[in-house]
Every structure is written in structure tokens, then in C-alpha cells.
Design a protein around this motif. Sequence first.
Motif, PDB file in Angstrom:
ATOM      1  N   HIS A 424      49.653  50.727  49.644  1.00  0.00           N
ATOM      2  CA  HIS A 424      48.650  51.785  49.602  1.00  0.00           C
ATOM      3  C   HIS A 424      48.157  52.014  48.175  1.00  0.00           C
ATOM      4  O   HIS A 424      46.972  52.254  47.946  1.00  0.00           O
ATOM      5  CB  HIS A 424      49.254  53.076  50.163  1.00  0.00           C
ATOM      6  N   ASN A 425      49.074  51.965  47.207  1.00  0.00           N
ATOM      7  CA  ASN A 425      48.693  52.116  45.797  1.00  0.00           C
ATOM      8  C   ASN A 425      48.461  50.735  45.212  1.00  0.00           C
ATOM      9  O   ASN A 425      49.400  49.977  45.005  1.00  0.00           O
ATOM     10  CB  ASN A 425      49.808  52.826  45.019  1.00  0.00           C
ATOM     11  N   LEU A 426      47.195  50.411  44.939  1.00  0.00           N
ATOM     12  CA  LEU A 426      46.933  49.031  44.520  1.00  0.00           C
ATOM     13  C   LEU A 426      46.126  48.935  43.228  1.00  0.00           C
ATOM     14  O   LEU A 426      45.423  47.956  42.991  1.00  0.00           O
ATOM     15  CB  LEU A 426      46.232  48.246  45.640  1.00  0.00           C
ATOM     16  N   PHE A 427      46.207  49.935  42.379  1.00  0.00           N
ATOM     17  CA  PHE A 427      45.530  49.837  41.087  1.00  0.00           C
ATOM     18  C   PHE A 427      46.112  48.654  40.319  1.00  0.00           C
ATOM     19  O   PHE A 427      47.295  48.632  39.980  1.00  0.00           O
ATOM     20  CB  PHE A 427      45.738  51.127  40.282  1.00  0.00           C
ATOM     21  N   ASN A 428      45.291  47.666  40.040  1.00  0.00           N
ATOM     22  CA  ASN A 428      45.719  46.502  39.280  1.00  0.00           C
ATOM     23  C   ASN A 428      44.517  45.974  38.497  1.00  0.00           C
ATOM     24  O   ASN A 428      43.366  46.373  38.750  1.00  0.00           O
ATOM     25  CB  ASN A 428      46.319  45.423  40.203  1.00  0.00           C
ATOM     26  N   PRO A 429      44.713  45.087  37.526  1.00  0.00           N
ATOM     27  CA  PRO A 429      43.593  44.612  36.703  1.00  0.00           C
ATOM     28  C   PRO A 429      42.461  43.983  37.511  1.00  0.00           C
ATOM     29  O   PRO A 429      41.280  44.196  37.195  1.00  0.00           O
ATOM     30  CB  PRO A 429      44.261  43.584  35.779  1.00  0.00           C
ATOM     31  N   CYS A 430      42.801  43.217  38.539  1.00  0.00           N
ATOM     32  CA  CYS A 430      41.764  42.596  39.374  1.00  0.00           C
ATOM     33  C   CYS A 430      40.927  43.674  40.058  1.00  0.00           C
ATOM     34  O   CYS A 430      39.694  43.589  40.093  1.00  0.00           O
ATOM     35  CB  CYS A 430      42.405  41.674  40.394  1.00  0.00           C
ATOM     36  N   PHE A 431      41.600  44.684  40.607  1.00  0.00           N
ATOM     37  CA  PHE A 431      40.894  45.772  41.274  1.00  0.00           C
ATOM     38  C   PHE A 431      39.893  46.424  40.340  1.00  0.00           C
ATOM     39  O   PHE A 431      38.715  46.612  40.673  1.00  0.00           O
ATOM     40  CB  PHE A 431      41.905  46.809  41.780  1.00  0.00           C
ATOM     41  N   PHE A 432      40.340  46.756  39.133  1.00  0.00           N
ATOM     42  CA  PHE A 432      39.459  47.466  38.213  1.00  0.00           C
ATOM     43  C   PHE A 432      38.329  46.569  37.696  1.00  0.00           C
ATOM     44  O   PHE A 432      37.240  47.058  37.391  1.00  0.00           O
ATOM     45  CB  PHE A 432      40.263  48.055  37.054  1.00  0.00           C
ATOM     46  N   GLN A 433      38.584  45.251  37.610  1.00  0.00           N
ATOM     47  CA  GLN A 433      37.500  44.354  37.208  1.00  0.00           C
ATOM     48  C   GLN A 433      36.413  44.312  38.278  1.00  0.00           C
ATOM     49  O   GLN A 433      35.221  44.360  37.976  1.00  0.00           O
ATOM     50  CB  GLN A 433      38.041  42.942  36.956  1.00  0.00           C
ATOM     51  N   ILE A 434      36.836  44.245  39.538  1.00  0.00           N
ATOM     52  CA  ILE A 434      35.875  44.255  40.643  1.00  0.00           C
ATOM     53  C   ILE A 434      35.113  45.570  40.673  1.00  0.00           C
ATOM     54  O   ILE A 434      33.890  45.607  40.878  1.00  0.00           O
ATOM     55  CB  ILE A 434      36.600  44.010  41.988  1.00  0.00           C
ATOM     56  N   VAL A 435      35.827  46.684  40.443  1.00  0.00           N
ATOM     57  CA  VAL A 435      35.189  47.999  40.435  1.00  0.00           C
ATOM     58  C   VAL A 435      34.141  48.082  39.330  1.00  0.00           C
ATOM     59  O   VAL A 435      33.008  48.546  39.551  1.00  0.00           O
ATOM     60  CB  VAL A 435      36.242  49.115  40.243  1.00  0.00           C
ATOM     61  N   GLU A 436      34.501  47.625  38.140  1.00  0.00           N
ATOM     62  CA  GLU A 436      33.557  47.674  37.018  1.00  0.00           C
ATOM     63  C   GLU A 436      32.316  46.842  37.312  1.00  0.00           C
ATOM     64  O   GLU A 436      31.179  47.287  37.080  1.00  0.00           O
ATOM     65  CB  GLU A 436      34.237  47.172  35.737  1.00  0.00           C
ATOM     66  N   ASP A 437      32.517  45.628  37.833  1.00  0.00           N
ATOM     67  CA  ASP A 437      31.376  44.764  38.164  1.00  0.00           C
ATOM     68  C   ASP A 437      30.502  45.406  39.231  1.00  0.00           C
ATOM     69  O   ASP A 437      29.265  45.330  39.165  1.00  0.00           O
ATOM     70  CB  ASP A 437      31.876  43.402  38.641  1.00  0.00           C
ATOM     71  N   PHE A 438      31.139  46.035  40.206  1.00  0.00           N
ATOM     72  CA  PHE A 438      30.385  46.666  41.290  1.00  0.00           C
ATOM     73  C   PHE A 438      29.567  47.847  40.776  1.00  0.00           C
ATOM     74  O   PHE A 438      28.386  47.990  41.120  1.00  0.00           O
ATOM     75  CB  PHE A 438      31.344  47.125  42.389  1.00  0.00           C
ATOM     76  N   PHE A 439      30.168  48.690  39.947  1.00  0.00           N
ATOM     77  CA  PHE A 439      29.433  49.822  39.398  1.00  0.00           C
ATOM     78  C   PHE A 439      28.256  49.358  38.536  1.00  0.00           C
ATOM     79  O   PHE A 439      27.210  50.012  38.488  1.00  0.00           O
ATOM     80  CB  PHE A 439      30.350  50.730  38.587  1.00  0.00           C
ATOM     81  N   ASN A 440      28.427  48.214  37.860  1.00  0.00           N
ATOM     82  CA  ASN A 440      27.347  47.699  37.021  1.00  0.00           C
ATOM     83  C   ASN A 440      26.182  47.172  37.848  1.00  0.00           C
ATOM     84  O   ASN A 440      25.029  47.276  37.428  1.00  0.00           O
ATOM     85  CB  ASN A 440      27.866  46.600  36.090  1.00  0.00           C
TER      86      ASN A 440
END
Length: 469
Positions: A424-440
Motif C-alpha cells: 500500500h505504501n509505495l513511495f519510491n524513486p521510480c514512482f516520484f520520477q513518473i509523478v514528476e514527468d506526469f505533472f510536467n
Amino acid sequence: MRSWIILILVVLLCACSSTSSNEVIDGILEVPENRKNPNSRTLKLVYKVLKAKKGDSLKAPIVFLQGGPGGPTVIHAEFWENHPLRNDRDIVLMDQRGTGTSEANCIEMGEAMFSIMRQDLDNEGEIKAMDSIFSICKYAMKQEGVDLAGYTSKENAADFEDLRKALGYEQWNLLGVSYGTRLGLTIIRDFPNSVRSIVTTGIFAPETNGINYNIENFERSLFTVLERCENDEDCNRRYPNLKEQLLKAIKKLESSPLHCNYKGKPFVINTQEAALIIYLHLYDRRSIGNIPLLIEAFENGETEYLLYAIKALESLSNYINWPMHHSVLAYEELPFYDELALVESIKRSEIAFNLTMDSELGIKLLNNWHSYRASEIENQAVVSKIPTLMVSGGLDHVTPVSNATEALAHLENGYEVIFPDEGHNLFNPCFFQIVEDFFNDPLDKPDLECSFISNPIEWNLEGLSQKKN
């Protein structure tokens, strides 16, 4: 499993500002407690804005929506202080109504609930003790003029809309986790013009039935984890026949609970505590790797490791604001659960945790909290064209992948990401990279390649020497 835990059940630019980089703005937002009541009290909600490190950035901000329901937010500001997402976007944090520093009610309840956990009570005894605690809290809230009808996702969403206006942002991006995903979906439903894009992880959509299938989700995830250990040569050699050992250990706890001393006071681990401890271990891949050791501790009556697990129970009890938690569930989940489906789900359960009585008592506890019930809209899928990224862990025992799949059917510009080896808790570097790219660039399908990389569970094969991990 504990009655109260089995239901548990984030384009346009911000207004120009003269603030400098790295500045932190602290503030208080005043909102009505119940917008349907013209004579409503006023609540003071505490917020914090971590301005983008790049002072001249014009990118739309990110507002983080905490889970729970009932979890605090501002307390986690340090996590975001130097986070890469803050480099060129403001990070907005606000303690939701009734949580953290935003007029939280009955903050002493967590300790009282933990004191009940210490005892070897049967389900009837526990529910009486729990109901007494909630009754005392409800009486105190009534004396203070608290309107329980105001503690809903709809009111919560309106608070964030008021915050957006107060901060002068034309639009912002939402990042919601667990319950924060429901809050985020409620925001895009009620205030679609205010949201540029939304990322959600651990999907708990309005149409998700959090009560009916809670037990099935828990058991499916747990047995998948045990099967993975069985299929891992080293784990299977160290912990053979895990499923059989689990069932045996739980059966033994029914007649012979474990007695230990926690912080100078007795603590009894019976089948209810055992189930809850296992439940909490499934949240994070690091604690998932300790589940075989946990089962071994149950089976052998070794309390040394279990003391660390008890600490997690205590932390959870004091972390969540239970009046807010129960208000949301009673209002938004209770009217739509299917009693027959719940009974059938329990019948299919392979683990003898006395769940039938426990679940029924959990329903009673919510029923006793308040009588306000949501209309059908709070059980309907959100339909939207707002770019949406939904992220799930393949081992998630709280909000399985199917939750996201169902919700995405109604989101025209929605994308799905699955991390097969995460909980359930999956904060990891890959997750945040995808999030950053998506927000951009939220209108482009994100590059999900890193989420496909296998990341097997790191099993604790050395026992107590790794117990703190």
C-alpha cells in the motif's frame, strides 16, 4: 482483527508572487464546519506552503492530500522540504478538518484505544470498551458544539477549494494517497476547473466498497506474500510451510495468548492483535519482508520481535484522528455496504480470526457513532477528462489494483501504473520520477519503464538481528 481497523479502511500557472525561493508560508484558513448550516461554527485549518526552490518558476503547485481518513499532514513538512518535486513547484500542505492541528477532536482517544489492545478481551468485551470511549468523545464534542455532519469528503474538498482561492492559485495539481485519493476524486468532481492534473496512489474511489471485501483483500495479499516466500529458495529453506505455520500459530493463540511486557505494562497478544499486527506488516515492502519472522515469533511464543510490532500498533492508534476517521466511514461507506456480500466474503475466508462477529461488531460501532448518511452521489464513480495517473501496488491489501482499474473506466485521460512488488505504501524513486514527468506533461502517456523492473521482496533471513527493518 480489530473491529475498528477492519473497516479502514494522494495548465494554468499560479499567480505571480514576489516571494523568494525556499520560503515557507504558514497560515490559517477559516471555513464553515457545515456549509449546509447557515449558523455553522467556524473551523481554523492550519496550512503550510513550501515555495518552489526555483524562485522564478511559474509551474502550477502540488497539493498533497493525506490518507486515513484522519491522518495529519503538516507534520510531514520535513519530508517535502528537500524533495525533488519542490525544485520548481510549490508544495501545499494542509491538515484536513478534524486532523492534526486543524481543530482535531478527542486527541486522547488513541491512547485509550491502545489501552484496550493491551487486554485479552473477547469481541463483545472489546466492543463495549470501544463504544464507551467513543461515547465519551461524542459527548465531549457535543458539549463543544461540534457538528458531526460536517466531517465528510465533500466538506473536506470544499476546504481545499477555499484554500486554493485564498492562496491565489488559478489551478493546481493534486497528489493523493489512500483516503487522499477519494478526497482528490471528490475535488475533481466538485471543482473540476481548479485542477490541472491528479496523481493518486492506493485508490479508494467513491464507488470502492471498502467494507465488503476488506477481508478478501487482506487474505489475498497475505497468501500471495507467503507464496512468494515459498517460491524463493532461500526464504523457503529458512521458513518452510509458512501458510501451515500461520494457521497453526493463530489456532494456538485462540487458547493460549502470548503475554509480554510493553513499556512496563502487560500486553496480551491474542488472535485479534495477531491479525492486526500482520495487517500492519503488509503495508510496506520492508515490513513485508519480516512477515515470515513474525509468523515464527507467533508460533514459538518469542516476544522479542513482537515488541517492535506492538510499537507500530501504538503509533497507529495515536496517529489517526478517530472521530474524523469514523465520521467519514459512517457517512460514506456504511450506507452502501452489502451485508450479504460481507457474510459471503467471511465464509470464504480461510483464516479463523473470529472475523464474522468482529465485522458485525465493527459495523455496530460505526452505526453508533452518528446517524448521518451520504446520498447516492458519494457511491458513484467520478467521470472526468482531467489527466489522471493512478498508481497501485501489486501486493496492496487495503486498496487492490482492481480499485484503480474500475475507477479508470470513467476517466477519459487516465493512466494506470502497477508496481507488482509493492504494498500500500509505495513511495519510491521510480514512482516520484513518473509523478514528476506526469505533472510536467499530463496529456502525454508517461514513461512507465522503471515500474516494470522486478524488485523482489528482501526477506529477513537472519532473524532478530534485522528486526528493526
